[in-house]
Write a protein that holds these residues in place. Sequence first.
Motif, PDB file in Angstrom:
ATOM      1  N   GLY A  22     -13.230  13.557 -24.819  1.00 54.19           N
ATOM      2  CA  GLY A  22     -14.182  13.520 -23.711  1.00 54.19           C
ATOM      3  C   GLY A  22     -15.386  12.648 -24.018  1.00 54.19           C
ATOM      4  N   ALA A  23     -15.886  12.739 -25.246  1.00 55.59           N
ATOM      5  CA  ALA A  23     -17.043  11.933 -25.643  1.00 55.59           C
ATOM      6  C   ALA A  23     -16.699  10.452 -25.594  1.00 55.59           C
ATOM      7  CB  ALA A  23     -17.509  12.338 -27.039  1.00 55.59           C
ATOM      8  N   ASN A  24     -15.506  10.108 -26.061  1.00 54.99           N
ATOM      9  CA  ASN A  24     -15.100   8.701 -26.056  1.00 54.99           C
ATOM     10  C   ASN A  24     -14.856   8.177 -24.651  1.00 54.99           C
ATOM     11  OD1 ASN A  24     -14.655   7.285 -28.797  1.00 54.99           O
ATOM     12  ND2 ASN A  24     -13.924   9.355 -29.168  1.00 54.99           N
ATOM     13  N   ILE A  25     -14.233   8.981 -23.804  1.00 54.29           N
ATOM     14  CA  ILE A  25     -13.997   8.562 -22.418  1.00 54.29           C
ATOM     15  C   ILE A  25     -15.326   8.317 -21.716  1.00 54.29           C
ATOM     16  CG2 ILE A  25     -13.189   9.364 -20.164  1.00 54.29           C
ATOM     17  CD1 ILE A  25     -10.869  10.751 -21.635  1.00 54.29           C
ATOM     18  N   LEU A  26     -16.275   9.229 -21.905  1.00 57.95           N
ATOM     19  CA  LEU A  26     -17.595   9.072 -21.295  1.00 57.95           C
ATOM     20  C   LEU A  26     -18.295   7.823 -21.829  1.00 57.95           C
ATOM     21  CD1 LEU A  26     -19.850  10.248 -19.496  1.00 57.95           C
ATOM     22  CD2 LEU A  26     -20.648  11.526 -21.494  1.00 57.95           C
ATOM     23  N   LEU A  27     -18.223   7.624 -23.142  1.00 66.09           N
ATOM     24  CA  LEU A  27     -18.882   6.476 -23.767  1.00 66.09           C
ATOM     25  C   LEU A  27     -18.245   5.165 -23.327  1.00 66.09           C
ATOM     26  CD1 LEU A  27     -21.116   5.870 -25.907  1.00 66.09           C
ATOM     27  CD2 LEU A  27     -19.296   5.827 -27.617  1.00 66.09           C
ATOM     28  N   PHE A  28     -16.913   5.102 -23.346  1.00 68.11           N
ATOM     29  CA  PHE A  28     -16.205   3.871 -22.988  1.00 68.11           C
ATOM     30  C   PHE A  28     -16.429   3.491 -21.518  1.00 68.11           C
ATOM     31  CE2 PHE A  28     -12.570   4.111 -26.373  1.00 68.11           C
ATOM     32  CZ  PHE A  28     -13.509   3.875 -27.357  1.00 68.11           C
ATOM     33  N   SER A  29     -16.375   4.495 -20.630  1.00 68.18           N
ATOM     34  CA  SER A  29     -16.424   4.210 -19.190  1.00 68.18           C
ATOM     35  C   SER A  29     -17.818   3.883 -18.692  1.00 68.18           C
ATOM     36  CB  SER A  29     -15.864   5.391 -18.394  1.00 68.18           C
ATOM     37  OG  SER A  29     -16.637   6.557 -18.610  1.00 68.18           O
ATOM     38  N   THR A  30     -18.829   4.136 -19.497  1.00 66.63           N
ATOM     39  CA  THR A  30     -20.208   3.867 -19.065  1.00 66.63           C
ATOM     40  C   THR A  30     -20.862   2.807 -19.948  1.00 66.63           C
ATOM     41  OG1 THR A  30     -20.966   5.780 -20.388  1.00 66.63           O
ATOM     42  CG2 THR A  30     -20.519   6.148 -18.045  1.00 66.63           C
ATOM     43  N   ILE A  31     -21.342   3.216 -21.110  1.00 71.23           N
ATOM     44  CA  ILE A  31     -22.122   2.318 -21.957  1.00 71.23           C
ATOM     45  C   ILE A  31     -21.292   1.143 -22.467  1.00 71.23           C
ATOM     46  CG2 ILE A  31     -23.434   2.148 -24.104  1.00 71.23           C
ATOM     47  CD1 ILE A  31     -24.294   5.045 -23.688  1.00 71.23           C
ATOM     48  N   THR A  32     -20.087   1.427 -22.980  1.00 66.95           N
ATOM     49  CA  THR A  32     -19.282   0.353 -23.572  1.00 66.95           C
ATOM     50  C   THR A  32     -18.895  -0.694 -22.530  1.00 66.95           C
ATOM     51  OG1 THR A  32     -18.407   1.878 -25.239  1.00 66.95           O
ATOM     52  CG2 THR A  32     -17.211  -0.179 -24.898  1.00 66.95           C
ATOM     53  N   LEU A  33     -18.303  -0.243 -21.423  1.00 67.76           N
ATOM     54  CA  LEU A  33     -17.885  -1.183 -20.384  1.00 67.76           C
ATOM     55  C   LEU A  33     -19.080  -1.838 -19.706  1.00 67.76           C
ATOM     56  CD1 LEU A  33     -14.886   0.322 -18.368  1.00 67.76           C
ATOM     57  CD2 LEU A  33     -14.985  -1.873 -19.545  1.00 67.76           C
ATOM     58  N   GLY A  34     -20.056  -1.018 -19.333  1.00 68.88           N
ATOM     59  CA  GLY A  34     -21.212  -1.551 -18.628  1.00 68.88           C
ATOM     60  C   GLY A  34     -21.969  -2.580 -19.446  1.00 68.88           C
ATOM     61  N   ALA A  35     -22.207  -2.270 -20.728  1.00 68.50           N
ATOM     62  CA  ALA A  35     -22.941  -3.191 -21.586  1.00 68.50           C
ATOM     63  C   ALA A  35     -22.143  -4.471 -21.826  1.00 68.50           C
ATOM     64  CB  ALA A  35     -23.280  -2.522 -22.911  1.00 68.50           C
ATOM     65  N   ALA A  36     -20.826  -4.349 -22.017  1.00 73.82           N
ATOM     66  CA  ALA A  36     -19.995  -5.534 -22.242  1.00 73.82           C
ATOM     67  C   ALA A  36     -20.007  -6.449 -21.020  1.00 73.82           C
ATOM     68  CB  ALA A  36     -18.569  -5.124 -22.581  1.00 73.82           C
ATOM     69  N   LEU A  37     -19.870  -5.859 -19.834  1.00 68.00           N
ATOM     70  CA  LEU A  37     -19.878  -6.663 -18.611  1.00 68.00           C
ATOM     71  C   LEU A  37     -21.244  -7.302 -18.378  1.00 68.00           C
ATOM     72  CD1 LEU A  37     -17.822  -4.331 -16.244  1.00 68.00           C
ATOM     73  CD2 LEU A  37     -17.151  -6.610 -17.017  1.00 68.00           C
ATOM     74  N   PHE A  38     -22.302  -6.517 -18.577  1.00 71.42           N
ATOM     75  CA  PHE A  38     -23.637  -7.069 -18.369  1.00 71.42           C
ATOM     76  C   PHE A  38     -23.936  -8.198 -19.340  1.00 71.42           C
ATOM     77  CE2 PHE A  38     -27.940  -7.030 -20.190  1.00 71.42           C
ATOM     78  CZ  PHE A  38     -28.597  -7.688 -19.159  1.00 71.42           C
ATOM     79  N   TRP A  39     -23.795  -7.919 -20.646  1.00 73.87           N
ATOM     80  CA  TRP A  39     -24.176  -8.937 -21.626  1.00 73.87           C
ATOM     81  C   TRP A  39     -23.282 -10.163 -21.535  1.00 73.87           C
ATOM     82  CZ3 TRP A  39     -28.704  -9.323 -23.225  1.00 73.87           C
ATOM     83  CH2 TRP A  39     -29.493  -8.207 -23.566  1.00 73.87           C
ATOM     84  N   GLY A  40     -22.003  -9.959 -21.210  1.00 71.58           N
ATOM     85  CA  GLY A  40     -21.124 -11.107 -21.060  1.00 71.58           C
ATOM     86  C   GLY A  40     -21.556 -11.996 -19.907  1.00 71.58           C
ATOM     87  N   ALA A  41     -21.765 -11.392 -18.729  1.00 66.52           N
ATOM     88  CA  ALA A  41     -22.174 -12.163 -17.556  1.00 66.52           C
ATOM     89  C   ALA A  41     -23.560 -12.765 -17.750  1.00 66.52           C
ATOM     90  CB  ALA A  41     -22.149 -11.271 -16.315  1.00 66.52           C
TER      91      ALA A  41
END
Length: 514
Positions: A120-139
Motif C-alpha cells: 500500500g505504501a509503495n502504490i501510494l508513493l508510486f501513483s503520486t510523488i514518483t509519477l507526478g515528480a517524474a512527469l513534472f521535472w521531465g516536462a
Amino acid sequence: MIDLLIVSAYFIIVFVTAITGRTSKEATTEEYFLSGRNLRWPSIAFSTIATNVQGYQFLGFMGSAYLYGLAQANFEINAIQGLLLAAFIFVPMYLREKIITITQFIKTRLGSTVALLYSGANILLFSTITLGAALFWGAYSVDLVFGDYLSFIHSDRLIRIAILIVFLGLFSATYTYFGGLAAVVRTDVIQFAILLTGGVVVMFIAIYHLGGWSQLYEKTGHLMHLHLPADHDTLPWIHIFGAFLLNINYWCANQSVVQRSLAAKSLKDVQIGLMVGGLMKYFMAAIIILPGIALVGILGDNGLPEPDAAFPYLVNTYLPIGVKGLILCALFASLMSTVDSTFNSLATLWSIDIYKVYVNRNASDQQVVRSGKRAILLSFISGVIIGIVLLYLKFQDPGAAFTHTLNQLRYFINCGIVVLISAAAFLALPKHRVALFGFLATVPLQFFFLEFFPNMNYFVRAMWVILIGFTIVWLGSRTGFIKDKLKAEPASPTLAKAGIGMLLSLIALHIIFH
C-alpha cells in the motif's frame, strides 16, 4: 525543423517498437508483468539503468557538479553497491521463491499485515510523488532547455508544460497498457541508447571547449574530489553510509527496478545484467558530472546565474542544429523510461498484491491482467494531477524547495522499507508485530532527529533511523541472523570474480579521487 523531425521520428520508433510486440488478450500474469520470465542480460542491464535516469539529473546533478564538483558523482557510482547486493544476495532469494512482487517475499517472512502495508505504501508513493515528480521535472526540464523549439505547442509557458505533462504521461501509459513489461523493456533499450548517446555528445563538447581532459585538473582540480569535509553543509563524505543503506531500498526492494531481474531467464542473466548496469553507472557519472565541472573551467566559478542553468547553457551555446534534436530526444527518453516502469510496477503491485489477494481471490489470469491495466489508467490520472500541482507550485514560487520536501517524504517511507526488507532477508525468525513496529517507528525517529539534530545531513539521519529501526526488530524478535543468507550466491566462479572486481574498482575510485 530538422530537430523537430528527429524528435517526431523518435516518438514513432518508440511507439511502433512497443506496440509491435504487444501481449495478446489471453496473456498470463507472468507474460504481461514479467515478460514470461524470459529476459536476457542485455535487456536487464539497459532497462534497469534507463529506469534509474531522470531528466532532472541532467539539470540538478550537473548543476550540483558545477557547485561541488566530483563529489556529486557519489550518487551515481555508489549505486554499484546496491547493484552488487541485488545481484548476489537479494535477487537469488527472490528467484528461488518465484515471486512476482517483493510484497510476496515479505509476506512469507513477515506476515500479511506487514506485506499489505508495504504494498500500500509503495502504490501510494508510486501513483503520486514518483509519477507526478517524474512527469513534472521531465516536462519542465524539456521546456527549460528547448522552450523556443516547443513554442508551437502554446505561447504560455505554464500551459505548454502542462500539455507536455499530459501528453508524455498518456504516451507512456498507452504503450505500457498494451504491451506490459515486454513493451517497457523494448522501449527502454532504445531510450537508454539515445540517453547515452546524447550525454556523451554533451560531455565531449564540454571537454573540447574546456581545452581537453588534462584541463579538468589544471583549471578545475579543486573540484576533482569525491570526498568533501565531514562538516560540509550539502555533501559531507559521511553521507555515503546512509546512501549505502538507502541503496538497499532502491536497487534491492524497489518493484520498478527489481522487476526486470524477477523476469530474468536465469540467475546468470541477472548477475551479468546488473553488473553491466554497474559499468553503465560509471558512464552516467561521467556524462552527467564532468560537463558541470568543465563549465566551471570554461566560465569561471561565477559564470552562471544559477547552477541548474549548466545543462541548458551547454546545449544552447555549443550544440549545432540536429544535435539539439538528439539531446531533446534524450530528455524525453529519460522521462519516459522512468514513467513507463512506474506504470508497469503499479499495475503489478495492485493486481498481484491487492486485487488477487483481497478483491477477487479466484480471478483468472486475464482478470488479473485487466485489473492491472485499469490501475495504469487510474495512476495516469493521479500522476498527471500531481505533476500539474507541482508545476503550479513551481510557478507560484520559483524559489520553493518542494523538491527537497518530496525527497524528505520519500525517505520517511524508504527508511522503513529498508528495515523491512533487511529483517525479512537476514533475520532467522523475525516477529511480525515487532517488524511492523520497527517499520512504523522510523517515522517518529525521523521527527526526533529533525527536532534535536536539525543540522544533520539527511543521508546521515537516514542511516541512524534505519539502524535503530532494524535493531528494534532484531532485539525485539530475540532472534539471530540466517548465516547462509549473508553469503553471496554467484551463478558461476567467473561471475564471482567479476563481482569482486567491480567492488574493487569502486574502492579504487574512492582512493584515487579522494
